[in-house]
Design an enzyme around this catalytic site. Sequence first.
Site, PDB file in Angstrom:
ATOM      1  N   HIS A 106       1.039  -1.019   0.181  1.00  0.00           N
ATOM      2  CA  HIS A 106       0.155   0.049  -0.076  1.00  0.00           C
ATOM      3  C   HIS A 106       1.162   1.400   0.669  1.00  0.00           C
ATOM      4  O   HIS A 106       1.852   0.940   0.655  1.00  0.00           O
ATOM      5  CB  HIS A 106      -1.145  -0.346   1.505  1.00  0.00           C
ATOM      6  CG  HIS A 106      -1.888  -1.320   1.513  1.00  0.00           C
ATOM      7  ND1 HIS A 106      -2.659  -1.379   2.052  1.00  0.00           N
ATOM      8  CD2 HIS A 106      -1.941  -2.052   0.313  1.00  0.00           C
ATOM      9  CE1 HIS A 106      -3.685  -2.109   2.020  1.00  0.00           C
ATOM     10  NE2 HIS A 106      -2.863  -3.230   1.183  1.00  0.00           N
ATOM     11  N   GLU A 136       0.567   4.021   1.663  1.00  0.00           N
ATOM     12  CA  GLU A 136       1.078   5.128   3.181  1.00  0.00           C
ATOM     13  C   GLU A 136       2.102   4.285   3.811  1.00  0.00           C
ATOM     14  O   GLU A 136       2.472   4.631   4.674  1.00  0.00           O
ATOM     15  CB  GLU A 136      -0.332   4.465   3.841  1.00  0.00           C
ATOM     16  CG  GLU A 136      -1.529   5.989   3.240  1.00  0.00           C
ATOM     17  CD  GLU A 136      -2.853   4.409   2.391  1.00  0.00           C
ATOM     18  OE1 GLU A 136      -3.454   5.021   2.011  1.00  0.00           O
ATOM     19  OE2 GLU A 136      -1.821   3.604   1.165  1.00  0.00           O
ATOM     20  N   CYS A 196      -6.315   2.364   5.724  1.00  0.00           N
ATOM     21  CA  CYS A 196      -6.511   1.125   6.276  1.00  0.00           C
ATOM     22  C   CYS A 196      -6.121   0.571   7.691  1.00  0.00           C
ATOM     23  O   CYS A 196      -4.956   1.904   8.152  1.00  0.00           O
ATOM     24  CB  CYS A 196      -6.045  -0.008   5.516  1.00  0.00           C
ATOM     25  SG  CYS A 196      -4.680  -0.619   5.313  1.00  0.00           S
ATOM     26  N   CYS A 234      -2.268  -0.326   7.397  1.00  0.00           N
ATOM     27  CA  CYS A 234      -1.301   1.436   7.494  1.00  0.00           C
ATOM     28  C   CYS A 234      -1.113   2.339   8.387  1.00  0.00           C
ATOM     29  O   CYS A 234       0.334   2.360   8.914  1.00  0.00           O
ATOM     30  CB  CYS A 234      -1.754   1.623   5.919  1.00  0.00           C
ATOM     31  SG  CYS A 234      -1.478   1.184   4.566  1.00  0.00           S
TER      32      CYS A 234
END
Length: 238
Positions: free
Chosen positions: A152, A154, A182, A185
């Site tokens: 991801h 992030e 999420c 993260c």
Amino acid sequence: MVRQPTWIPASGCDGRSSTSTKICTQRKRDTVYQEDASTVRTESGPRVVAALRNLAIGALHLAGRTDTTQATRWAARRPNDPSPSRTHIMNPNGAVMTTPDDHALLRRAIALAAKARESGNPPFGSLLSGPDGTVLAEEHNTTLTDRDITAHPELKLARWAARELDAATAAGTTMYTSCQPCGMCEAVIQRAGLRRVVFALSNEQLLDIRPGSGQPPVPQDGPALLDEVRAVVEGYYR
């Protein structure tokens, strides 16, 4: 002395009274709230924090919001934190205290999300900026091309910050991301010590666009063998 907030009416509002401002807020999606950051940063102490919190809560109530969590966090900001812009968007649907400068960087994050989609990955993008708005690093989702479920943007940026920045520098950064981080993260962002996250699409709004993963929670059993594991862990932190 804490200066009283002033409301800048949205287009079509006369701004002559608090009643007209409330009506205006109902008609318009966004209302602008202005505060003097230079004044509030020179004050300290519980009474000032309480006063700032009350002012922020009043602003939220006028915008039709009842969640006061953001107001509490804003009021408790440390005096040496980088001051926010003096003009903040108060949105009754949840966007609090974002600025035009924030929006410019959010648009860059959205462009990174488009880049991820073009490369065959889920459409998510993020960037990390310094206190002056300089972009320090940027990433987009590569979970499919890297065959890595943790790729991801992030998380990748938070790992980069923890590896490349000292703690003081990391504490002055802001992450701009096309979608709210999420849980995975979010935990890494906290560990990396970043100052702030600004997102465009909330997780709840994302669920309106695409369904959730459908994966059930993984059961966790424990604790067990406390004495054995404590002997390994305890000495490290003492």
